[in-house]
Motif scaffolding. Structure first.
Motif, mmCIF file in Angstrom:
data_model
loop_
_atom_site.group_PDB
_atom_site.id
_atom_site.type_symbol
_atom_site.label_atom_id
_atom_site.label_comp_id
_atom_site.label_asym_id
_atom_site.label_seq_id
_atom_site.Cartn_x
_atom_site.Cartn_y
_atom_site.Cartn_z
ATOM 1 N N UNK A 87 -22.779 56.653 25.992
ATOM 2 C CA UNK A 87 -24.143 56.575 25.377
ATOM 3 C C UNK A 87 -24.935 57.001 26.639
ATOM 4 N N UNK A 88 -24.546 56.776 27.711
ATOM 5 C CA UNK A 88 -25.472 56.760 28.765
ATOM 6 C C UNK A 88 -25.319 58.432 29.218
ATOM 7 N N UNK A 89 -24.141 58.801 28.873
ATOM 8 C CA UNK A 89 -23.990 60.414 29.309
ATOM 9 C C UNK A 89 -24.593 61.309 28.506
ATOM 10 N N UNK A 90 -24.617 60.901 27.157
ATOM 11 C CA UNK A 90 -25.094 61.631 26.146
ATOM 12 C C UNK A 90 -26.795 61.901 26.346
ATOM 13 N N UNK A 99 -31.710 63.894 26.797
ATOM 14 C CA UNK A 99 -33.030 63.532 26.739
ATOM 15 C C UNK A 99 -33.650 63.204 28.261
ATOM 16 N N UNK A 100 -32.658 63.542 29.530
ATOM 17 C CA UNK A 100 -32.995 63.394 30.735
ATOM 18 C C UNK A 100 -33.300 61.874 30.826
ATOM 19 N N UNK A 101 -32.627 60.859 30.142
ATOM 20 C CA UNK A 101 -32.639 59.510 30.550
ATOM 21 C C UNK A 101 -31.416 58.964 31.435
ATOM 22 N N UNK A 102 -31.551 57.964 32.178
ATOM 23 C CA UNK A 102 -30.736 57.139 32.827
ATOM 24 C C UNK A 102 -30.644 55.893 32.427
ATOM 25 N N UNK A 103 -29.635 55.115 32.540
ATOM 26 C CA UNK A 103 -29.422 53.909 32.341
ATOM 27 C C UNK A 103 -29.096 52.933 33.545
ATOM 28 N N UNK A 104 -29.734 51.831 33.757
ATOM 29 C CA UNK A 104 -29.766 51.088 34.742
ATOM 30 C C UNK A 104 -29.560 49.534 34.358
ATOM 31 N N UNK A 105 -28.748 48.651 34.995
ATOM 32 C CA UNK A 105 -28.572 47.189 34.868
ATOM 33 C C UNK A 105 -29.619 46.682 35.858
ATOM 34 N N UNK A 115 -40.403 59.532 37.663
ATOM 35 C CA UNK A 115 -40.129 58.683 36.373
ATOM 36 C C UNK A 115 -41.346 58.870 35.431
ATOM 37 N N UNK A 116 -40.979 59.520 34.309
ATOM 38 C CA UNK A 116 -41.993 59.724 32.897
ATOM 39 C C UNK A 116 -42.171 58.331 32.190
ATOM 40 N N UNK A 117 -41.051 57.736 31.909
ATOM 41 C CA UNK A 117 -41.187 56.604 30.970
ATOM 42 C C UNK A 117 -40.127 55.804 31.323
#
Length: 96
Positions: free
Chosen positions: A16-19, A24-30, A52-54
């Motif tokens: 999901x993070x790769x997609x 959408x230029x989003x990155x996931x972090x814990x 960072x936009x949002x």
């Protein structure tokens, strides 16, 4: 005051993070469970030198687990969806 390495615990590498990164230029972090959006934004900008936009956050409660008759609880954790500015990119694997 906590530093950027204290707020961001690890990148979340998943399908999901790769997609999300591609579309959408989003990155996931814990992140730490007590971190807020402002701290996450400043930490990502300081560590990765991107804009960072949002920032969106999701909180996950620890599940109750049993081993025999003993009850325990897994720890709570928080996920941050960080939207980067168009053109900025974070490459965790160091590829070309």
């Amino acid at each position: 005051m906590r530093g950027p390495h204290d707020i961001i615990q690890a990148p979340l590498i998943s399908e999901k993070g790769s997609l999300l990164a591609e579309s959408t230029h989003q990155v996931l972090f814990k992140v730490r469970p007590d971190a807020n959006k402002i701290e996450v934004r400043k930490s990502v900008e300081a560590l990765f030198k991107v804009r960072v936009v949002k920032v969106r956050m999701a909180r996950y409660l620890g599940k109750v687990r049993r081993i025999g008759r003993n009850l325990g609880r897994r720890p709570q954790w928080k996920k941050a969806y960080v939207t980067l500015r168009e053109g900025d990119k974070i490459d965790f694997f160091g590829g070309a």
